[in-house]
Design a protein around this motif. Sequence first.
Motif, PDB file in Angstrom:
ATOM      1  N   GLU A 107       1.082  -1.298   0.101  1.00  0.00           N
ATOM      2  CA  GLU A 107       0.038   0.165  -0.217  1.00  0.00           C
ATOM      3  C   GLU A 107       0.671   1.517   0.125  1.00  0.00           C
ATOM      4  O   GLU A 107       0.186   2.262  -0.970  1.00  0.00           O
ATOM      5  N   LYS A 108       2.029   1.258   0.366  1.00  0.00           N
ATOM      6  CA  LYS A 108       3.046   2.410   0.706  1.00  0.00           C
ATOM      7  C   LYS A 108       3.151   2.632  -0.546  1.00  0.00           C
ATOM      8  O   LYS A 108       3.488   3.894  -1.328  1.00  0.00           O
ATOM      9  N   HIS A 109       3.491   1.516  -1.495  1.00  0.00           N
ATOM     10  CA  HIS A 109       4.568   1.969  -2.607  1.00  0.00           C
ATOM     11  C   HIS A 109       3.189   2.790  -3.870  1.00  0.00           C
ATOM     12  O   HIS A 109       3.415   3.343  -4.311  1.00  0.00           O
ATOM     13  N   ILE A 110       2.194   2.000  -3.409  1.00  0.00           N
ATOM     14  CA  ILE A 110       0.650   2.557  -4.189  1.00  0.00           C
ATOM     15  C   ILE A 110       0.442   3.668  -3.844  1.00  0.00           C
ATOM     16  O   ILE A 110      -0.103   4.752  -4.709  1.00  0.00           O
ATOM     17  N   ILE A 111       0.387   4.336  -2.712  1.00  0.00           N
ATOM     18  CA  ILE A 111       0.278   5.508  -2.348  1.00  0.00           C
ATOM     19  C   ILE A 111       1.563   6.532  -2.610  1.00  0.00           C
ATOM     20  O   ILE A 111       1.760   7.305  -3.410  1.00  0.00           O
ATOM     21  N   ILE A 112       2.538   5.974  -3.118  1.00  0.00           N
ATOM     22  CA  ILE A 112       3.696   6.264  -4.189  1.00  0.00           C
ATOM     23  C   ILE A 112       3.414   7.096  -5.018  1.00  0.00           C
ATOM     24  O   ILE A 112       3.719   8.321  -5.665  1.00  0.00           O
ATOM     25  N   VAL A 113       3.152   5.921  -6.378  1.00  0.00           N
ATOM     26  CA  VAL A 113       2.319   5.937  -7.309  1.00  0.00           C
ATOM     27  C   VAL A 113       1.061   7.036  -7.875  1.00  0.00           C
ATOM     28  O   VAL A 113       1.143   7.817  -8.428  1.00  0.00           O
ATOM     29  N   ILE A 114       0.240   7.202  -6.854  1.00  0.00           N
ATOM     30  CA  ILE A 114      -0.902   8.120  -6.624  1.00  0.00           C
ATOM     31  C   ILE A 114      -0.118   9.272  -6.697  1.00  0.00           C
ATOM     32  O   ILE A 114      -0.643   9.993  -7.160  1.00  0.00           O
ATOM     33  N   GLY A 115       0.117   9.748  -5.416  1.00  0.00           N
ATOM     34  CA  GLY A 115       1.085  10.901  -5.316  1.00  0.00           C
ATOM     35  C   GLY A 115       1.531  11.612  -6.175  1.00  0.00           C
ATOM     36  O   GLY A 115       1.222  12.251  -7.393  1.00  0.00           O
ATOM     37  N   ILE A 116       2.585  10.416  -7.024  1.00  0.00           N
ATOM     38  CA  ILE A 116       3.774  10.542  -8.404  1.00  0.00           C
ATOM     39  C   ILE A 116       2.373  11.321  -9.586  1.00  0.00           C
ATOM     40  O   ILE A 116       2.509  12.508 -10.145  1.00  0.00           O
ATOM     41  N   ALA A 117       1.407  10.118  -9.504  1.00  0.00           N
ATOM     42  CA  ALA A 117       0.331  11.058 -10.808  1.00  0.00           C
ATOM     43  C   ALA A 117      -0.538  11.863 -10.571  1.00  0.00           C
ATOM     44  O   ALA A 117      -1.413  12.369 -11.072  1.00  0.00           O
ATOM     45  N   PHE A 118      -1.056  12.318  -9.495  1.00  0.00           N
ATOM     46  CA  PHE A 118      -1.132  13.024  -9.217  1.00  0.00           C
ATOM     47  C   PHE A 118      -0.325  14.980  -9.405  1.00  0.00           C
ATOM     48  O   PHE A 118      -0.664  16.101  -9.746  1.00  0.00           O
ATOM     49  N   GLY A 119       0.464  14.253  -8.687  1.00  0.00           N
ATOM     50  CA  GLY A 119       1.867  15.902  -8.720  1.00  0.00           C
ATOM     51  C   GLY A 119       1.350  16.086 -10.285  1.00  0.00           C
ATOM     52  O   GLY A 119       2.125  16.793 -10.856  1.00  0.00           O
ATOM     53  N   LEU A 120       2.063  14.976 -11.175  1.00  0.00           N
ATOM     54  CA  LEU A 120       2.448  15.266 -12.566  1.00  0.00           C
ATOM     55  C   LEU A 120       0.717  14.813 -13.632  1.00  0.00           C
ATOM     56  O   LEU A 120       1.421  16.691 -14.547  1.00  0.00           O
ATOM     57  N   ALA A 121      -0.233  15.136 -13.289  1.00  0.00           N
ATOM     58  CA  ALA A 121      -1.398  15.566 -13.506  1.00  0.00           C
ATOM     59  C   ALA A 121      -1.001  17.446 -13.706  1.00  0.00           C
ATOM     60  O   ALA A 121      -1.562  17.791 -14.504  1.00  0.00           O
ATOM     61  N   VAL A 122      -0.886  17.546 -12.546  1.00  0.00           N
ATOM     62  CA  VAL A 122      -1.145  19.188 -12.376  1.00  0.00           C
ATOM     63  C   VAL A 122       0.219  19.849 -13.553  1.00  0.00           C
ATOM     64  O   VAL A 122      -0.259  20.597 -13.627  1.00  0.00           O
ATOM     65  N   ILE A 123       1.321  19.788 -13.744  1.00  0.00           N
ATOM     66  CA  ILE A 123       2.897  20.016 -14.498  1.00  0.00           C
ATOM     67  C   ILE A 123       2.014  19.476 -15.801  1.00  0.00           C
ATOM     68  O   ILE A 123       2.555  20.740 -16.799  1.00  0.00           O
ATOM     69  N   GLU A 124       1.471  18.399 -15.897  1.00  0.00           N
ATOM     70  CA  GLU A 124       1.180  18.227 -17.617  1.00  0.00           C
ATOM     71  C   GLU A 124       0.162  19.498 -18.491  1.00  0.00           C
ATOM     72  O   GLU A 124      -0.221  19.983 -19.128  1.00  0.00           O
TER      73      GLU A 124
END
Length: 237
Positions: A203-220
């Motif tokens: 779950e920790k790894h999944i949270i890291i992936v979700i956090g990266i995805a959200f941050g990336l969406a803003v940048i995109e």
Amino acid sequence: MAGVSGCLKYSMFIFNFLFWLCGTLILGIAIWIRVSKDGNEILSSGKSDINPFVAANILIAVGAIIMVMGFLGCCGAVKESRCMLLLFFIGLLVILLLQVAAGILGAISQTETKRILNETFYENVNLLSQTGNNGKEFRAAMTEFQNKFECCGLVSGASDWGSNFESVSQSCACEYSSNVCTTYKGKSVYKETCISLIKESVEKHIIIVIGIAFGLAVIEVLGLVFSMVLYCQIGNK
């Protein structure tokens, strides 16, 4: 600079350079998750319908693509190339749409994924008491996990190991107070089983992936706006 605002042009270049750095960072984090042995190795070495490396593999691909997109954006801004800027815009839009689709699918299948994960653990517990090559990698991964995270057994505790307990008892050995220890076959072992710790690690790894995805969406989204504004300004030149 003729035709295009120097401020906008260099802002676009700096943004895309940072975007390229983001791709490098994502690639590095994804590789770290991919090679991490915290729970993932146990899932991959046992009988499982879940590939614990799917999210990491996707991030590796996304990181590599973002690095290419950042390079295209930088070149498009410096050379004032509408073609490169358009490719950058389309590629960024496709990545963003795929992220949204993946997020929706992940949210929909979350309950099913947890169910499959639980079933996988309860099926693999039988491998701990077996001998020979059947489940050998899984037993080795569990032994290493027990050493690192101070737990014993997968579901029921030390008894999960059956006749193999003596050979792995050292990885279960508990040297702390009685609050975290219990006795099994005359030996002090960890009371906590590993199943909850493995779940926490995944779950920790999944949270890291979700956090990266959200941050990336803003940048995109910012990248889409920057590139389209510059594209239109070059067109009006």
